[in-house]
Structure formats: structure tokens, C-alpha cells
Scaffold this motif. Structure first.
Motif, mmCIF file in Angstrom:
data_model
loop_
_atom_site.group_PDB
_atom_site.id
_atom_site.type_symbol
_atom_site.label_atom_id
_atom_site.label_comp_id
_atom_site.label_asym_id
_atom_site.label_seq_id
_atom_site.Cartn_x
_atom_site.Cartn_y
_atom_site.Cartn_z
ATOM 1 N N VAL A 162 0.842 -1.198 0.000
ATOM 2 C CA VAL A 162 0.000 0.000 0.000
ATOM 3 C C VAL A 162 0.875 1.245 0.000
ATOM 4 C CG1 VAL A 162 -1.618 1.343 1.385
ATOM 5 C CG2 VAL A 162 -1.997 -1.100 1.058
ATOM 6 N N PHE A 163 1.941 1.214 0.798
ATOM 7 C CA PHE A 163 2.847 2.366 0.874
ATOM 8 C C PHE A 163 3.473 2.677 -0.480
ATOM 9 C CE2 PHE A 163 7.384 3.548 1.342
ATOM 10 C CZ PHE A 163 7.198 4.877 1.691
ATOM 11 N N VAL A 164 3.939 1.646 -1.182
ATOM 12 C CA VAL A 164 4.552 1.854 -2.499
ATOM 13 C C VAL A 164 3.532 2.448 -3.474
ATOM 14 C CG1 VAL A 164 5.505 0.679 -4.522
ATOM 15 C CG2 VAL A 164 6.329 0.090 -2.236
ATOM 16 N N GLU A 165 2.326 1.911 -3.483
ATOM 17 C CA GLU A 165 1.288 2.426 -4.381
ATOM 18 C C GLU A 165 0.936 3.866 -4.041
ATOM 19 O OE1 GLU A 165 -2.044 -0.117 -5.534
ATOM 20 O OE2 GLU A 165 -1.125 -1.722 -4.363
ATOM 21 N N LEU A 166 0.850 4.177 -2.737
ATOM 22 C CA LEU A 166 0.507 5.536 -2.320
ATOM 23 C C LEU A 166 1.649 6.496 -2.646
ATOM 24 C CD1 LEU A 166 -1.608 7.331 -0.965
ATOM 25 C CD2 LEU A 166 -0.505 6.837 1.239
ATOM 26 N N GLN A 203 -7.558 8.526 -4.408
ATOM 27 C CA GLN A 203 -7.340 7.825 -5.677
ATOM 28 C C GLN A 203 -6.991 6.359 -5.444
ATOM 29 O OE1 GLN A 203 -4.576 9.791 -8.354
ATOM 30 N NE2 GLN A 203 -3.991 7.845 -9.273
ATOM 31 N N LEU A 204 -6.123 6.098 -4.467
ATOM 32 C CA LEU A 204 -5.719 4.722 -4.175
ATOM 33 C C LEU A 204 -6.874 3.941 -3.566
ATOM 34 C CD1 LEU A 204 -3.404 2.721 -4.270
ATOM 35 C CD2 LEU A 204 -2.716 3.487 -1.990
ATOM 36 N N ALA A 205 -7.660 4.590 -2.712
ATOM 37 C CA ALA A 205 -8.802 3.923 -2.104
ATOM 38 C C ALA A 205 -9.821 3.504 -3.163
ATOM 39 C CB ALA A 205 -9.452 4.850 -1.072
ATOM 40 N N ARG A 206 -10.081 4.401 -4.135
ATOM 41 C CA ARG A 206 -11.004 4.066 -5.219
ATOM 42 C C ARG A 206 -10.483 2.885 -6.034
ATOM 43 N NH1 ARG A 206 -11.603 9.766 -5.834
ATOM 44 N NH2 ARG A 206 -10.042 9.740 -7.513
ATOM 45 N N ALA A 207 -9.177 2.866 -6.279
ATOM 46 C CA ALA A 207 -8.587 1.775 -7.066
ATOM 47 C C ALA A 207 -8.739 0.432 -6.361
ATOM 48 C CB ALA A 207 -7.113 2.066 -7.332
ATOM 49 N N HIS A 208 -8.725 0.454 -5.013
ATOM 50 C CA HIS A 208 -8.832 -0.789 -4.238
ATOM 51 C C HIS A 208 -10.257 -1.066 -3.767
ATOM 52 C CE1 HIS A 208 -4.585 -2.097 -3.646
ATOM 53 N NE2 HIS A 208 -4.333 -0.822 -3.936
ATOM 54 N N GLY A 209 -11.165 -0.118 -4.000
ATOM 55 C CA GLY A 209 -12.544 -0.306 -3.574
ATOM 56 C C GLY A 209 -12.723 -0.276 -2.077
ATOM 57 N N ILE A 235 -6.753 2.930 3.965
ATOM 58 C CA ILE A 235 -5.393 3.167 3.461
ATOM 59 C C ILE A 235 -4.594 3.926 4.507
ATOM 60 C CG2 ILE A 235 -4.034 4.246 1.635
ATOM 61 C CD1 ILE A 235 -5.727 1.926 0.632
ATOM 62 N N SER A 236 -5.228 4.930 5.118
ATOM 63 C CA SER A 236 -4.554 5.754 6.124
ATOM 64 C C SER A 236 -4.078 4.918 7.304
ATOM 65 C CB SER A 236 -5.494 6.868 6.588
ATOM 66 O OG SER A 236 -4.863 7.703 7.533
#
Length: 297
Positions: A8-12, A20-26, A32-33
């Protein structure tokens, strides 16, 4: 600390947006936080600066990002090695490819490979040549496929194949009846070319300067599909390797015309990987299949 938190850290770190990342993962941004907060607690440092405009990596975050990519790449390699030891013909492979090789070679190769090895999973990203090399060097990609490759000591070119760029037009185009086309003739018709920073465009501009010709495209796009569509609509000529338009050429929708010999535009398609990194079963199979495709191109 969990590997999922590092992922998750790398993607963020790349997206720089919780939403944006939350939407991508649903999931919700708060989920994420929490992953990031757990990492910050583990390393006892803030990894992101948070403000009204968004988030950016701190110095500690940038440092950890490099280590995290290496750790995750090593974990993928270890999983692939244990699967191989057990005789399992499965695994994941990530390849970054420039638009032309992706359209001309990669789609056909992975389709055939899937039939032969249904247990393999493919992740394909299109990117510029420099971004392909960055992804391979950082461990985001197992393999890279591109043209106009930059020089770097950390990425190894596994194989190369010469490829010639040609002028692609539709039947009925003013250039369609020519046996060969000069740069000066090319400059006289509407063109669609890649952006000024793209390797093929820089090479073409260099050739034009040496021939004292000015090439001013009517259309600029990094998308091979946009290039082909404009050619099919008979509004522009384009400059691409034949492999990018093979299907349209075979069906008579497009025509490939060679440059005059003095203006020939020849480069290599390069398959690369990180120097010293062991390739997984999936990456080796994809590498071999691309090699066979390049030999027949």
C-alpha cells in the motif's frame, strides 16, 4: 509490520492520493490511512507530509520507498522460486512496454503464452522508454520492452532485434503510390507523430535537421491506436514499425512505404531486466516467447 502495508505504501508513494488509491482498491480512504499509520509507528517517523493540497513523501518516505520496492521484488522472486521448486507452472510477471512494441508484439505473445501456460498471470503497463527502464531498475517490473533505450549500468539488455520504421498511410493517400518516400515528401503532407520528448520523434527530428527539412505534425499523440485511427481516416501519415500495424496492412486497410535509403530510420526493439536479478518461471517464459517473436518480426 505486514507486507500488505508495504504494498500500500509503495502504491501511495506513486499515486500521492489517499482517495485515488482507495477508489482503485474499492475501500475507504481511512483504511489506506491506517496502513500508513501502522508503518509510521513501526519506523517511528512520518512518511508523508499531509496538507490541504494533498500528500508528498518526506525524506524518510523517499528512502523507505526504495527499500520497500526491493523487499517486495525479493518476496515475489522467493514465491516464484518455491513454486518452481514444487514443479508448478504458474506465477506472475510484470512487464512495462513502450506503446509500439506493446501493440506490435506483446499482445500477441501473451495471448499465445496464456494458452500454453494458463497458470501464468500477466500485468502489462505501457510507458515511455525512460519509465520502462525506471520500472525495471526499481523492481516494479520484471521485464521491459522498448525502443530507443537509454544507457544505464543497472539494467541489462537481454536481447535486441533491428526494426525499420516506415511511413504508414491508407490507400488513396497522396503518398500511397510511391515506391519510397523522402523526408521532404513526408514534410509535405499532414503528419501524426509522438510528442517531442519521445525517442522516435527525437530520432526523426534529428534526421530532418540533417536533411534540412522541417517536420511540423498536425497531430501529436503517444497512443499507437490514435495514430492508426488517423491514418485509417486518411487525414494523416504516420511513422511506425510495420509490426504495429500488421493486421491493418494484411487486410489492405493501410500501406507501409519505406523511406528513401538515405533517410532510412532503423532502431532496435530491446528486452531488458534488472542486472543480476533472477527471473521467475513466468518471466523466463515470457522472455523466451518475446525472443521468438522478435526473431520472426
Amino acid at each position: 509490520m505486514r507486507l500488505k502495508a508495504l504494498e500500500v505504501f509503495v502504491e501511495l508513494g506513486e499515486a500521492e492520493s489517499f482517495r485515488q488509491l482507495a477508489r482503485a482498491h474499492g475501500v475507504k480512504a481511512s483504511a489506506i490511512s491506517r496502513q500508513i499509520e501502522a508503518l509510521e509507528y513501526h519506523f517511528r517517523t512520518e512518511l508523508f507530509d499531509r496538507n490541504a493540497e494533498g500528500i508528498t513523501l518526506t525524506e524518510s518516505g523517499r528512502l523507505l520507498l526504495g527499500y520497500a520496492r526491493t523487499i517486495l521484488a525479493n518476496v515475489r522472486e522467493a514465491r516464484a522460486a518455491t513454486d518452481e521448486l514444487r514443479g508448478l507452472e504458474r506465477g506472475n510477471v510484470t512487464i512495462y512496454a513502450a506503446g509500439a512494441p506493446a501493440a506490435g508484439i506483446l499482445a500477441r505473445v501473451v495471448a499465445d503464452l496464456h494458452i500454453q501456460y494458463p497458470g501464468l498471470l500477466f500485468h502489462i503497463e505501457t510507458a515511455s522508454a525512460s519509465n520502462v527502464f525506471d520500472a525495471v531498475e526499481s523492481g516494479k517490473a520484471d521485464l521491459g520492452l522498448t525502443m530507443f533505450s537509454p544507457e544505464t549500468s543497472k539494467v541489462e539488455i537481454r536481447l535486441s532485434s533491428y526494426v525499420e520504421h516506415k511511413i504508414i498511410v491508407a490507400p488513396g493517400h497522396p503518398l500511397a503510390g510511391e515506391e519510397r518516400v523522402s523526408l521532404r515528401q513526408l514534410a509535405s503532407v499532414p503528419l501524426v507523430l509522438a510528442g517531442a520528448s519521445h525517442g522516435s520523434r527525437m530520432r526523426l527530428n534529428q534526421m530532418a535537421r540533417e536533411a534540412h527539412v522541417l517536420l511540423e505534425p498536425v497531430f501529436e499523440s503517444s497512443s499507437v491506436e490514435v495514430h492508426k485511427e488517423l491514418a485509417l481516416r486518411k487525414v494523416a501519415a504516420l511513422v511506425l514499425p510495420v509490426m504495429c500495424c500488421q493486421r491493418e496492412i494484411e487486410t489492405g486497410q493501410l500501406i507501409a512505404l519505406p523511406f528513401e535509403e538515405r533517410d532510412a530510420m532503423i532502431t532496435t526493439v530491446d528486452l531488458c531486466c534488472a542486472r543480476g536479478r533472477r527471473l521467475s518461471f513466468a518471466a523466463r517464459k515470457l522472455s523466451a516467447a518475446i525472443g521468438h517473436a522478435l526473431e520472426g518480426a
